[in-house]
Design an enzyme around this catalytic site. Structure first.
Site, PDB file in Angstrom:
ATOM      1  CD  GLU A  72       0.775   0.343   3.071  1.00 51.57           C
ATOM      2  OE1 GLU A  72       0.742   1.598   2.953  1.00 51.57           O
ATOM      3  OE2 GLU A  72       1.716  -0.247   3.606  1.00 51.57           O
ATOM      4  CD  GLU A 125       7.680   1.809  -0.112  1.00 49.79           C
ATOM      5  OE1 GLU A 125       8.405   1.000  -0.739  1.00 49.79           O
ATOM      6  OE2 GLU A 125       8.015   2.984   0.112  1.00 49.79           O
TER       7      GLU A 125
END
Length: 350
Positions: free
Chosen positions: A171, A314
């Site tokens: 994300e 991430e």
């Protein structure tokens, strides 16, 4: 595929494939169960895919990128513009997770599921230009929440059709530890203070603002703890919804999907609350440094492999699991058996 169609397609893991994989491990010329979670993951993947042969060489990290209106409340160290900058860096390969992906043969495929501005990242699954400020009302409508879930499902469908056999959730969205803490607090029925950390480096005052904003959002919106989609819509984010959809899609399409850290765990919990069977299809990677991470893994019934005190996000923790898994698959596929070396096989002793 709609959410309802996806849920109807989710079935139990393939027991026969898992039994075959377990027998293969037991036949390998080494002490029984001596590779621990390496063995368990391979067996789980066999159950997920319905195939005791491993096909995970083609893999992808899918960072769901979205903005959160709650940043208006001063809950972050950086501005909202950073979401778009990092999202485009996924395309150029210039993020920490991208560097890690290059080391383990993983493609990075970012998705704009709800960024405030359009970028070079594909927007065909975009729900809206960021969520609303959840301290003033619902972050999104229920219809938007379902649309974002279906976007994650669609990504898994596309990637399976393209031959991907292993996916990692990731994300990017400034303010998403705030939304994640809010969702976790409601779903786990735990105090906001216990669920909330400093995210990407908040000061003490910043942490207090974050806690206050989450409490205010929960008080104003009154999310229904028994309805995960209601919680997602009222105090969640599009990135969380997209990852939750990926977990649901992985279960429906028989694709192993790896949980990353805190935010990804929240998405996994939403998916599990929507469809409990989905939990069997998830693979836990690491225990995030965020304070609520271990509580979320416990709620999911998962044990993570890595304990590296990571909290980058991430998808970095999920990707860090891949080399460990690759080593297990290498032994599973190429190691000599007891029969090959003419030695009596170990027996399970009570």
């Amino acid at each position: 595929m709609t959410l309802e169609e996806t849920l109807a397609q989710i079935k139990p893991l393939d027991e026969r494939a898992m039994e075959t994989a377990a027998k293969r491990w037991d036949s390998i010329a080494k002490p029984l169960h001596s590779l621990g979670k390496m063995e368990k993951m391979v067996i789980q993947i066999a159950g997920i895919t319905g195939n005791p042969d491993m096909h995970i060489n083609k893999r992808a990290l899918v960072p769901m990128c979205a903005d959160n209106g709650v940043v208006e409340e001063g809950v972050t160290q950086t501005g909202q513009e950073v979401t778009a900058i990092v999202a485009e860096n996924f395309l150029s390969g210039d993020t920490s997770a991208c560097v890690m992906c290059r080391q383990c043969g993983t493609k990075v495929i970012p998705v704009d599921i709800g960024m405030a501005v359009d970028t070079k990242v594909a927007t065909d699954l975009k729900v809206a230009c960021g969520t609303a400020n959840m301290t003033k009302g619902p972050a999104m409508t229920r219809e938007q929440a379902v649309q974002a879930l279906e976007a994650g499902i669609e990504m898994v469908c596309r990637l399976k059709e393209d031959g991907y056999g292993l996916l990692a959730t990731g994300e990017m969205g400034i303010g998403n530890t705030t939304t994640s803490s809010a969702v976790a607090s409601v779903l786990l029925n735990r105090p906001v203070e216990e669920m909330t950390g400093r995210g990407a480096g908040l000061s003490g005052d910043g942490l207090n603002r974050k806690i206050h904003a989450i409490k205010k959002a929960i008080e104003i919106n009154q999310p229904n703890q028994e309805d995960a989609i209601d919680v997602l819509a009222k105090v969640g984010g599009f990135d969380i919804a997209g990852m939750a959809g990926m977990f649901l899609g992985g279960a429906a399409f028989g694709v192993p999907v790896v949980i990353d850290g805190f935010i990804s765990c929240v998405a996994a919990l939403i998916a599990q609350r929507i469809c409990p069977q989905t939990g069997d299809y998830m693979i836990a990677s690491h225990v995030s440094k965020e304070p609520a991470a271990h509580l979320l893994l416990e709620a999911l019934g998962k044990e993570a492999v890595l304990h590296g005190e990571m909290c980058l996000g991430e998808g970095s923790g999920a990707v860090a699991l891949f080399p460990f898994l690759d080593m297990g698959v290498a032994v599973y596929e190429s190691m000599s058996t007891f029969e090959d070396i003419h030695v009596d096989q170990y027996e399970e002793l009570v």
